[in-house]
Scaffold this motif. Structure first.
Motif, PDB file in Angstrom:
ATOM      1  N   ALA A  58     -31.390  -8.178   9.413  1.00  0.00           N
ATOM      2  CA  ALA A  58     -31.353  -7.018   8.983  1.00  0.00           C
ATOM      3  C   ALA A  58     -30.745  -6.860   7.481  1.00  0.00           C
ATOM      4  O   ALA A  58     -31.221  -5.998   6.639  1.00  0.00           O
ATOM      5  CB  ALA A  58     -30.048  -6.234   9.741  1.00  0.00           C
ATOM      6  N   ARG A  59     -29.967  -8.011   7.098  1.00  0.00           N
ATOM      7  CA  ARG A  59     -29.756  -7.819   5.594  1.00  0.00           C
ATOM      8  C   ARG A  59     -30.812  -8.278   4.639  1.00  0.00           C
ATOM      9  O   ARG A  59     -31.007  -7.380   3.690  1.00  0.00           O
ATOM     10  CB  ARG A  59     -28.305  -9.028   5.523  1.00  0.00           C
ATOM     11  CG  ARG A  59     -28.132  -9.332   3.990  1.00  0.00           C
ATOM     12  CD  ARG A  59     -27.049 -10.388   3.725  1.00  0.00           C
ATOM     13  NE  ARG A  59     -26.041 -10.366   4.842  1.00  0.00           N
ATOM     14  CZ  ARG A  59     -25.487 -11.390   5.453  1.00  0.00           C
ATOM     15  NH1 ARG A  59     -25.995 -12.785   5.224  1.00  0.00           N
ATOM     16  NH2 ARG A  59     -24.262 -11.357   6.038  1.00  0.00           N
ATOM     17  N   ALA A  60     -31.598  -9.301   5.124  1.00  0.00           N
ATOM     18  CA  ALA A  60     -32.886  -9.557   4.440  1.00  0.00           C
ATOM     19  C   ALA A  60     -33.838  -8.191   4.301  1.00  0.00           C
ATOM     20  O   ALA A  60     -34.215  -8.021   3.167  1.00  0.00           O
ATOM     21  CB  ALA A  60     -33.757 -10.528   4.919  1.00  0.00           C
ATOM     22  N   TYR A  61     -33.886  -7.328   5.332  1.00  0.00           N
ATOM     23  CA  TYR A  61     -34.522  -6.288   5.548  1.00  0.00           C
ATOM     24  C   TYR A  61     -34.358  -5.269   4.556  1.00  0.00           C
ATOM     25  O   TYR A  61     -34.676  -4.414   3.626  1.00  0.00           O
ATOM     26  CB  TYR A  61     -35.175  -5.614   6.693  1.00  0.00           C
ATOM     27  CG  TYR A  61     -35.767  -4.302   6.900  1.00  0.00           C
ATOM     28  CD1 TYR A  61     -37.163  -4.623   6.952  1.00  0.00           C
ATOM     29  CD2 TYR A  61     -35.345  -2.969   6.874  1.00  0.00           C
ATOM     30  CE1 TYR A  61     -38.079  -3.364   6.981  1.00  0.00           C
ATOM     31  CE2 TYR A  61     -35.986  -2.009   6.678  1.00  0.00           C
ATOM     32  CZ  TYR A  61     -37.425  -2.091   6.733  1.00  0.00           C
ATOM     33  OH  TYR A  61     -38.315  -0.891   7.079  1.00  0.00           O
ATOM     34  N   ASP A 111     -25.566 -13.492  14.885  1.00  0.00           N
ATOM     35  CA  ASP A 111     -25.548 -14.056  13.384  1.00  0.00           C
ATOM     36  C   ASP A 111     -27.046 -14.093  12.775  1.00  0.00           C
ATOM     37  O   ASP A 111     -27.288 -13.681  11.511  1.00  0.00           O
ATOM     38  CB  ASP A 111     -25.139 -15.458  13.349  1.00  0.00           C
ATOM     39  CG  ASP A 111     -23.387 -15.287  13.587  1.00  0.00           C
ATOM     40  OD1 ASP A 111     -23.054 -14.446  13.330  1.00  0.00           O
ATOM     41  OD2 ASP A 111     -23.141 -16.560  13.816  1.00  0.00           O
ATOM     42  N   ARG A 167     -28.830  -5.239   2.007  1.00  0.00           N
ATOM     43  CA  ARG A 167     -27.438  -5.046   2.023  1.00  0.00           C
ATOM     44  C   ARG A 167     -26.724  -5.300   3.197  1.00  0.00           C
ATOM     45  O   ARG A 167     -27.420  -5.374   4.342  1.00  0.00           O
ATOM     46  CB  ARG A 167     -26.963  -3.587   1.650  1.00  0.00           C
ATOM     47  CG  ARG A 167     -27.322  -2.449   2.577  1.00  0.00           C
ATOM     48  CD  ARG A 167     -27.190  -1.181   1.792  1.00  0.00           C
ATOM     49  NE  ARG A 167     -27.271  -0.007   2.773  1.00  0.00           N
ATOM     50  CZ  ARG A 167     -28.515   0.455   2.868  1.00  0.00           C
ATOM     51  NH1 ARG A 167     -29.566   0.004   2.551  1.00  0.00           N
ATOM     52  NH2 ARG A 167     -28.589   1.725   3.853  1.00  0.00           N
ATOM     53  N   ASP A 168     -25.467  -5.652   3.157  1.00  0.00           N
ATOM     54  CA  ASP A 168     -24.717  -6.067   4.547  1.00  0.00           C
ATOM     55  C   ASP A 168     -24.116  -4.836   4.939  1.00  0.00           C
ATOM     56  O   ASP A 168     -23.044  -4.608   4.296  1.00  0.00           O
ATOM     57  CB  ASP A 168     -23.757  -7.134   4.322  1.00  0.00           C
ATOM     58  CG  ASP A 168     -23.442  -7.790   5.574  1.00  0.00           C
ATOM     59  OD1 ASP A 168     -23.339  -7.170   6.639  1.00  0.00           O
ATOM     60  OD2 ASP A 168     -22.703  -8.870   5.485  1.00  0.00           O
ATOM     61  N   GLU A 169     -24.567  -4.070   5.883  1.00  0.00           N
ATOM     62  CA  GLU A 169     -23.777  -3.028   6.499  1.00  0.00           C
ATOM     63  C   GLU A 169     -23.858  -2.814   7.955  1.00  0.00           C
ATOM     64  O   GLU A 169     -24.742  -3.060   8.466  1.00  0.00           O
ATOM     65  CB  GLU A 169     -24.603  -1.751   6.087  1.00  0.00           C
ATOM     66  CG  GLU A 169     -23.760  -0.387   6.000  1.00  0.00           C
ATOM     67  CD  GLU A 169     -24.656   0.890   5.555  1.00  0.00           C
ATOM     68  OE1 GLU A 169     -24.528   1.999   6.219  1.00  0.00           O
ATOM     69  OE2 GLU A 169     -25.039   0.934   4.326  1.00  0.00           O
ATOM     70  N   SER A 170     -22.583  -2.823   8.416  1.00  0.00           N
ATOM     71  CA  SER A 170     -22.332  -2.887   9.930  1.00  0.00           C
ATOM     72  C   SER A 170     -23.102  -1.924  10.511  1.00  0.00           C
ATOM     73  O   SER A 170     -23.864  -2.299  11.595  1.00  0.00           O
ATOM     74  CB  SER A 170     -20.772  -3.030  10.313  1.00  0.00           C
ATOM     75  OG  SER A 170     -20.490  -2.813  11.454  1.00  0.00           O
ATOM     76  N   LEU A 207     -28.167 -10.253  12.131  1.00  0.00           N
ATOM     77  CA  LEU A 207     -27.370  -9.797  10.935  1.00  0.00           C
ATOM     78  C   LEU A 207     -28.210 -10.291   9.830  1.00  0.00           C
ATOM     79  O   LEU A 207     -28.514  -9.620   8.866  1.00  0.00           O
ATOM     80  CB  LEU A 207     -26.062 -10.485  10.819  1.00  0.00           C
ATOM     81  CG  LEU A 207     -25.366 -10.204   9.276  1.00  0.00           C
ATOM     82  CD1 LEU A 207     -25.088  -8.829   9.163  1.00  0.00           C
ATOM     83  CD2 LEU A 207     -24.007 -11.013   9.649  1.00  0.00           C
ATOM     84  N   ARG A 208     -28.681 -11.637   9.812  1.00  0.00           N
ATOM     85  CA  ARG A 208     -29.544 -12.123   8.456  1.00  0.00           C
ATOM     86  C   ARG A 208     -30.744 -11.258   8.404  1.00  0.00           C
ATOM     87  O   ARG A 208     -31.122 -11.083   7.160  1.00  0.00           O
ATOM     88  CB  ARG A 208     -29.475 -13.696   8.659  1.00  0.00           C
ATOM     89  CG  ARG A 208     -28.631 -14.509   8.298  1.00  0.00           C
ATOM     90  CD  ARG A 208     -28.851 -16.024   8.767  1.00  0.00           C
ATOM     91  NE  ARG A 208     -29.833 -16.558   8.292  1.00  0.00           N
ATOM     92  CZ  ARG A 208     -30.510 -17.486   8.322  1.00  0.00           C
ATOM     93  NH1 ARG A 208     -29.973 -18.462   9.553  1.00  0.00           N
ATOM     94  NH2 ARG A 208     -31.638 -18.072   7.694  1.00  0.00           N
ATOM     95  N   THR A 221     -26.696  -3.172  10.956  1.00  0.00           N
ATOM     96  CA  THR A 221     -26.977  -4.316  11.735  1.00  0.00           C
ATOM     97  C   THR A 221     -26.732  -3.865  13.262  1.00  0.00           C
ATOM     98  O   THR A 221     -27.684  -4.288  14.403  1.00  0.00           O
ATOM     99  CB  THR A 221     -26.021  -5.327  11.385  1.00  0.00           C
ATOM    100  OG1 THR A 221     -26.190  -5.756   9.972  1.00  0.00           O
ATOM    101  CG2 THR A 221     -26.164  -6.650  12.336  1.00  0.00           C
TER     102      THR A 221
END
Length: 317
Positions: free
Chosen positions: A223-226, A217, A229-232, A220-221, A235
Protein backbone atom coordinates in the motif's frame (compact mmCIF):
# COMPACT_ATOMS: atom_id res chain seq x y z
CA UNK A 1 -8.19 -23.35 -31.49
CA UNK A 2 -8.01 -24.82 -35.09
CA UNK A 3 -10.04 -21.93 -36.58
CA UNK A 4 -7.94 -19.33 -34.77
CA UNK A 5 -4.72 -21.01 -35.90
CA UNK A 6 -5.92 -21.05 -39.49
CA UNK A 7 -6.74 -17.35 -39.21
CA UNK A 8 -3.27 -16.56 -37.83
CA UNK A 9 -1.54 -18.61 -40.56
CA UNK A 10 -3.48 -16.69 -43.19
CA UNK A 11 -2.63 -13.38 -41.51
CA UNK A 12 1.06 -14.26 -41.13
CA UNK A 13 1.41 -15.79 -44.60
CA UNK A 14 3.86 -18.42 -43.37
CA UNK A 15 3.96 -21.75 -41.50
CA UNK A 16 3.17 -21.57 -37.78
CA UNK A 17 4.05 -24.05 -35.02
CA UNK A 18 1.76 -24.20 -31.97
CA UNK A 19 2.87 -25.06 -28.42
CA UNK A 20 -0.05 -25.15 -25.92
CA UNK A 21 0.66 -23.43 -22.61
CA UNK A 22 -0.74 -24.97 -19.46
CA UNK A 23 -1.84 -22.94 -16.47
CA UNK A 24 -4.93 -21.03 -17.58
CA UNK A 25 -8.12 -22.14 -15.84
CA UNK A 26 -10.58 -20.65 -18.35
CA UNK A 27 -9.36 -19.62 -21.80
CA UNK A 28 -6.87 -21.54 -23.96
CA UNK A 29 -3.46 -20.11 -24.73
CA UNK A 30 -0.59 -21.24 -26.93
CA UNK A 31 2.82 -20.01 -28.01
CA UNK A 32 3.10 -19.66 -31.75
CA UNK A 33 6.45 -19.84 -33.52
CA UNK A 34 6.56 -18.54 -37.09
CA UNK A 35 8.90 -19.88 -39.75
CA UNK A 36 10.78 -16.57 -39.86
CA UNK A 37 11.58 -16.72 -36.13
CA UNK A 38 8.84 -14.45 -34.82
CA UNK A 39 7.03 -15.61 -31.68
CA UNK A 40 3.52 -14.71 -30.56
CA UNK A 41 0.93 -15.71 -27.98
CA UNK A 42 -2.50 -16.88 -29.09
CA UNK A 43 -5.34 -16.43 -26.59
CA UNK A 44 -8.57 -18.19 -27.59
CA UNK A 45 -11.54 -16.92 -25.60
CA UNK A 46 -14.18 -19.42 -24.52
CA UNK A 47 -17.64 -17.75 -24.57
CA UNK A 48 -18.86 -20.17 -21.89
CA UNK A 49 -16.66 -18.37 -19.36
CA UNK A 50 -18.48 -15.04 -19.65
CA UNK A 51 -21.84 -16.79 -20.09
CA UNK A 52 -21.27 -18.45 -16.70
CA UNK A 53 -20.41 -15.09 -15.13
CA UNK A 54 -16.77 -16.10 -14.64
CA UNK A 55 -15.45 -13.30 -16.81
CA UNK A 56 -16.61 -10.13 -18.49
CA UNK A 57 -18.19 -10.34 -21.98
CA UNK A 58 -15.63 -11.19 -24.66
CA UNK A 59 -15.97 -7.87 -26.49
CA UNK A 60 -15.20 -6.04 -23.24
CA UNK A 61 -12.21 -8.27 -22.51
CA UNK A 62 -10.81 -7.61 -25.97
CA UNK A 63 -11.39 -3.85 -25.68
CA UNK A 64 -9.75 -3.73 -22.24
CA UNK A 65 -6.79 -5.78 -23.45
CA UNK A 66 -6.23 -3.16 -26.15
CA UNK A 67 -6.42 -0.35 -23.59
CA UNK A 68 -4.03 -2.10 -21.21
CA UNK A 69 -1.59 -2.38 -24.11
CA UNK A 70 -1.99 1.36 -24.72
CA UNK A 71 -1.05 1.91 -21.06
CA UNK A 72 2.20 0.05 -21.71
CA UNK A 73 1.44 -2.68 -19.18
CA UNK A 74 -0.44 -5.33 -21.14
CA UNK A 75 0.97 -7.14 -24.17
CA UNK A 76 0.49 -5.49 -27.56
CA UNK A 77 -2.41 -6.83 -29.60
CA UNK A 78 -1.09 -7.82 -33.03
CA UNK A 79 -4.17 -9.38 -34.59
CA UNK A 80 -7.77 -9.40 -33.40
CA UNK A 81 -10.27 -12.15 -34.20
CA UNK A 82 -13.92 -12.50 -33.11
CA UNK A 83 -13.07 -14.83 -30.21
CA UNK A 84 -9.28 -14.79 -30.09
CA UNK A 85 -6.34 -12.44 -29.79
CA UNK A 86 -2.84 -12.73 -31.17
CA UNK A 87 -0.63 -11.02 -28.62
CA UNK A 88 2.95 -9.91 -28.23
CA UNK A 89 4.93 -12.73 -26.66
CA UNK A 90 6.40 -11.42 -23.42
CA UNK A 91 9.85 -12.91 -23.12
CA UNK A 92 10.06 -12.90 -19.36
CA UNK A 93 9.46 -14.91 -16.20
CA UNK A 94 5.99 -15.71 -14.89
CA UNK A 95 5.93 -14.90 -11.20
CA UNK A 96 5.06 -17.25 -8.37
CA UNK A 97 3.68 -16.32 -4.95
CA UNK A 98 7.12 -16.23 -3.33
CA UNK A 99 8.46 -13.80 -5.94
CA UNK A 100 5.35 -11.61 -5.68
CA UNK A 101 6.16 -11.25 -1.99
CA UNK A 102 9.62 -9.89 -2.87
CA UNK A 103 8.63 -7.37 -5.58
CA UNK A 104 6.16 -5.01 -3.93
CA UNK A 105 7.77 -1.93 -5.49
CA UNK A 106 7.83 -3.05 -9.15
CA UNK A 107 4.35 -4.57 -8.83
CA UNK A 108 2.95 -1.37 -7.35
CA UNK A 109 4.59 0.57 -10.20
CA UNK A 110 2.94 -1.71 -12.79
CA UNK A 111 -0.44 -1.16 -11.14
CA UNK A 112 0.06 2.60 -11.18
CA UNK A 113 0.83 2.49 -14.92
CA UNK A 114 -2.28 0.45 -15.63
CA UNK A 115 -4.45 2.63 -13.40
CA UNK A 116 -3.18 5.81 -15.07
CA UNK A 117 -3.99 4.47 -18.53
CA UNK A 118 -7.18 4.68 -20.62
CA UNK A 119 -10.33 3.84 -18.69
CA UNK A 120 -11.80 0.44 -19.41
CA UNK A 121 -15.12 0.02 -21.19
CA UNK A 122 -16.93 -1.44 -18.16
CA UNK A 123 -17.12 -1.04 -14.40
CA UNK A 124 -16.45 -3.78 -11.86
CA UNK A 125 -17.64 -4.25 -8.28
CA UNK A 126 -16.43 -7.13 -6.16
CA UNK A 127 -19.65 -6.92 -4.15
CA UNK A 128 -21.82 -7.23 -7.26
CA UNK A 129 -19.66 -10.15 -8.39
CA UNK A 130 -20.14 -11.94 -5.05
CA UNK A 131 -23.92 -11.46 -5.32
CA UNK A 132 -23.85 -12.82 -8.87
CA UNK A 133 -21.87 -15.91 -7.88
CA UNK A 134 -24.09 -16.54 -4.88
CA UNK A 135 -27.20 -16.38 -7.09
CA UNK A 136 -25.61 -18.90 -9.48
CA UNK A 137 -24.84 -21.22 -6.57
CA UNK A 138 -28.47 -21.05 -5.48
CA UNK A 139 -29.89 -21.47 -8.99
CA UNK A 140 -27.70 -24.46 -9.86
CA UNK A 141 -27.48 -25.91 -6.33
CA UNK A 142 -23.70 -25.68 -6.33
CA UNK A 143 -21.82 -26.49 -3.10
CA UNK A 144 -20.15 -23.69 -1.19
CA UNK A 145 -18.24 -23.72 2.10
CA UNK A 146 -20.37 -24.44 5.12
CA UNK A 147 -21.17 -21.23 6.96
CA UNK A 148 -20.50 -19.04 3.94
CA UNK A 149 -23.83 -17.24 4.02
CA UNK A 150 -23.44 -16.56 7.74
CA UNK A 151 -20.76 -14.05 6.71
CA UNK A 152 -23.01 -11.99 4.42
CA UNK A 153 -23.86 -9.43 7.16
CA UNK A 154 -20.11 -8.87 7.60
CA UNK A 155 -19.75 -8.41 3.83
CA UNK A 156 -22.43 -5.71 4.07
CA UNK A 157 -20.44 -4.05 6.88
CA UNK A 158 -17.33 -4.01 4.69
CA UNK A 159 -19.24 -2.60 1.73
CA UNK A 160 -20.73 0.22 3.83
CA UNK A 161 -17.32 1.06 5.29
CA UNK A 162 -15.65 1.22 1.88
CA UNK A 163 -18.50 3.32 0.47
CA UNK A 164 -18.26 5.90 3.27
CA UNK A 165 -15.29 7.67 1.65
CA UNK A 166 -14.69 5.98 -1.73
CA UNK A 167 -11.59 6.31 -3.85
CA UNK A 168 -12.03 7.29 -7.52
CA UNK A 169 -12.26 4.21 -9.71
CA UNK A 170 -9.45 3.41 -12.14
CA UNK A 171 -8.92 0.74 -14.83
CA UNK A 172 -8.14 -2.38 -12.79
CA UNK A 173 -7.16 -5.91 -13.72
CA UNK A 174 -9.05 -7.36 -10.70
CA UNK A 175 -7.45 -10.82 -10.85
CA UNK A 176 -3.76 -10.38 -10.14
CA UNK A 177 -2.77 -13.86 -9.14
CA UNK A 178 0.97 -14.43 -9.55
CA UNK A 179 0.58 -16.16 -12.93
CA UNK A 180 -0.80 -12.96 -14.45
CA UNK A 181 2.38 -11.03 -13.61
CA UNK A 182 5.36 -11.35 -15.97
CA UNK A 183 8.79 -10.04 -15.07
CA UNK A 184 10.46 -8.56 -18.15
CA UNK A 185 13.81 -7.12 -17.13
CA UNK A 186 13.18 -4.52 -14.46
CA UNK A 187 9.48 -4.12 -15.31
CA UNK A 188 6.38 -6.11 -14.44
CA UNK A 189 3.87 -6.66 -17.24
CA UNK A 190 0.26 -7.76 -16.64
CA UNK A 191 -1.67 -10.29 -18.74
CA UNK A 192 -5.19 -11.81 -18.88
CA UNK A 193 -7.94 -9.19 -18.68
CA UNK A 194 -10.79 -11.67 -18.16
CA UNK A 195 -12.17 -9.86 -15.09
CA UNK A 196 -10.99 -6.33 -15.82
CA UNK A 197 -13.01 -3.18 -15.25
CA UNK A 198 -12.92 0.22 -13.59
CA UNK A 199 -12.73 -0.37 -9.84
CA UNK A 200 -11.37 0.82 -6.51
CA UNK A 201 -7.55 0.64 -6.76
CA UNK A 202 -7.45 -0.72 -3.21
CA UNK A 203 -9.14 -3.86 -4.49
CA UNK A 204 -6.32 -4.39 -6.98
CA UNK A 205 -3.80 -4.25 -4.14
CA UNK A 206 -5.92 -6.37 -1.81
CA UNK A 207 -6.31 -9.00 -4.51
CA UNK A 208 -2.52 -9.16 -5.05
CA UNK A 209 -2.07 -9.54 -1.30
CA UNK A 210 -4.70 -12.27 -1.11
CA UNK A 211 -3.37 -14.28 -4.04
CA UNK A 212 0.23 -14.20 -2.77
CA UNK A 213 -0.78 -14.63 0.90
CA UNK A 214 0.71 -11.36 2.16
CA UNK A 215 0.86 -10.83 5.91
CA UNK A 216 -0.25 -7.43 7.32
CA UNK A 217 3.29 -6.00 7.24
CA UNK A 218 3.78 -6.90 3.60
CA UNK A 219 0.33 -5.54 2.76
CA UNK A 220 1.38 -2.28 4.40
CA UNK A 221 4.53 -2.18 2.24
CA UNK A 222 2.49 -2.73 -0.93
CA UNK A 223 0.00 0.00 0.00
CA UNK A 224 2.83 2.38 0.86
CA UNK A 225 4.62 1.64 -2.44
CA UNK A 226 1.43 2.25 -4.45
CA UNK A 227 0.02 5.31 -2.66
CA UNK A 228 3.41 6.87 -1.91
CA UNK A 229 2.55 7.48 1.72
CA UNK A 230 1.92 5.58 4.93
CA UNK A 231 -1.73 6.17 5.79
CA UNK A 232 -3.59 3.78 8.05
CA UNK A 233 -6.94 4.40 6.33
CA UNK A 234 -5.58 3.35 2.94
CA UNK A 235 -3.81 0.26 4.25
CA UNK A 236 -6.96 -0.79 6.11
CA UNK A 237 -8.90 -0.32 2.88
CA UNK A 238 -6.51 -2.69 1.11
CA UNK A 239 -6.80 -5.26 3.90
CA UNK A 240 -10.61 -5.23 3.74
CA UNK A 241 -10.39 -5.76 0.00
CA UNK A 242 -8.02 -8.67 0.61
CA UNK A 243 -10.82 -10.31 2.60
CA UNK A 244 -13.33 -9.56 -0.16
CA UNK A 245 -11.00 -11.10 -2.75
CA UNK A 246 -10.81 -14.37 -0.83
CA UNK A 247 -14.55 -14.46 -0.11
CA UNK A 248 -15.60 -13.74 -3.70
CA UNK A 249 -13.08 -15.92 -5.50
CA UNK A 250 -14.11 -18.78 -3.18
CA UNK A 251 -17.38 -18.75 -5.12
CA UNK A 252 -15.60 -18.28 -8.49
CA UNK A 253 -14.05 -21.72 -8.02
CA UNK A 254 -17.34 -23.21 -6.87
CA UNK A 255 -19.17 -21.83 -9.93
CA UNK A 256 -16.39 -22.77 -12.36
CA UNK A 257 -16.28 -26.33 -11.06
CA UNK A 258 -20.05 -26.63 -11.13
CA UNK A 259 -20.90 -25.03 -14.48
CA UNK A 260 -17.81 -25.78 -16.58
CA UNK A 261 -17.15 -29.38 -15.59
CA UNK A 262 -15.43 -30.26 -18.87
CA UNK A 263 -12.97 -27.39 -18.49
CA UNK A 264 -12.41 -28.25 -14.85
CA UNK A 265 -11.57 -31.84 -15.74
CA UNK A 266 -9.13 -30.77 -18.45
CA UNK A 267 -7.36 -28.31 -16.13
CA UNK A 268 -6.22 -31.02 -13.68
CA UNK A 269 -6.86 -28.58 -10.82
CA UNK A 270 -8.58 -29.11 -7.46
CA UNK A 271 -11.26 -26.42 -7.52
CA UNK A 272 -12.88 -27.58 -4.28
CA UNK A 273 -9.58 -27.41 -2.41
CA UNK A 274 -8.86 -23.92 -3.74
CA UNK A 275 -12.33 -22.70 -2.73
CA UNK A 276 -11.91 -24.16 0.75
CA UNK A 277 -8.46 -22.59 1.12
CA UNK A 278 -9.65 -19.12 0.13
CA UNK A 279 -12.60 -19.37 2.49
CA UNK A 280 -10.35 -20.46 5.33
CA UNK A 281 -8.09 -17.45 4.76
CA UNK A 282 -11.09 -15.10 4.74
CA UNK A 283 -12.40 -16.57 8.00
CA UNK A 284 -8.92 -16.29 9.51
CA UNK A 285 -8.85 -12.56 8.78
CA UNK A 286 -12.42 -12.01 9.96
CA UNK A 287 -11.56 -13.76 13.23
CA UNK A 288 -8.56 -11.50 13.73
CA UNK A 289 -9.12 -9.01 16.60
CA UNK A 290 -7.89 -6.25 14.24
CA UNK A 291 -10.85 -6.67 11.89
CA UNK A 292 -12.99 -4.15 13.80
CA UNK A 293 -10.19 -1.59 13.67
CA UNK A 294 -9.97 -1.98 9.88
CA UNK A 295 -13.67 -1.18 9.58
CA UNK A 296 -13.34 1.84 11.87
CA UNK A 297 -10.22 3.09 10.05
CA UNK A 298 -11.87 3.00 6.65
CA UNK A 299 -15.12 4.45 7.91
CA UNK A 300 -13.22 7.24 9.66
CA UNK A 301 -15.03 6.69 12.93
CA UNK A 302 -13.92 6.22 16.48
CA UNK A 303 -13.19 2.64 17.47
CA UNK A 304 -16.34 0.83 18.48
CA UNK A 305 -16.77 -2.30 20.56
CA UNK A 306 -14.73 -5.31 19.42
CA UNK A 307 -16.32 -7.31 16.64
CA UNK A 308 -17.08 -10.87 17.72
CA UNK A 309 -15.01 -13.56 16.00
CA UNK A 310 -16.61 -15.67 13.26
CA UNK A 311 -16.13 -19.39 13.74
CA UNK A 312 -17.08 -21.57 10.76
CA UNK A 313 -16.30 -24.99 9.43
CA UNK A 314 -13.78 -25.22 6.57
CA UNK A 315 -15.42 -27.79 4.35
CA UNK A 316 -17.71 -27.74 1.34
CA UNK A 317 -21.35 -28.61 1.86
Amino acid sequence: MPDALADVRKWAGQPITETPIKGGLSHRIARLDAADGQRWLLRVLDPRVSEAGLGIPLDQEIANTLRAADAGVGPRVLHRMPDALLLEYLDGTTLDAHTVRTLTGPIAAACRRLHAGPRFVNDFSIFDKLDQFLALCHTHELPKPEGYEDLLPVVADIERALAADPLPTVPCHNDLLPGNLIRCGTEIRIVDYQLSGNNDPAFELGDIAAEADYDPDLTLRLARAYFGRDESRLTSRVRLNLIMSNLTWTLWFAVHHGLLKEQAADADFDYDAEAADKFEQAVRDLDDPEFGRLIDDVRGSRPGPPHPPHHHARRLE
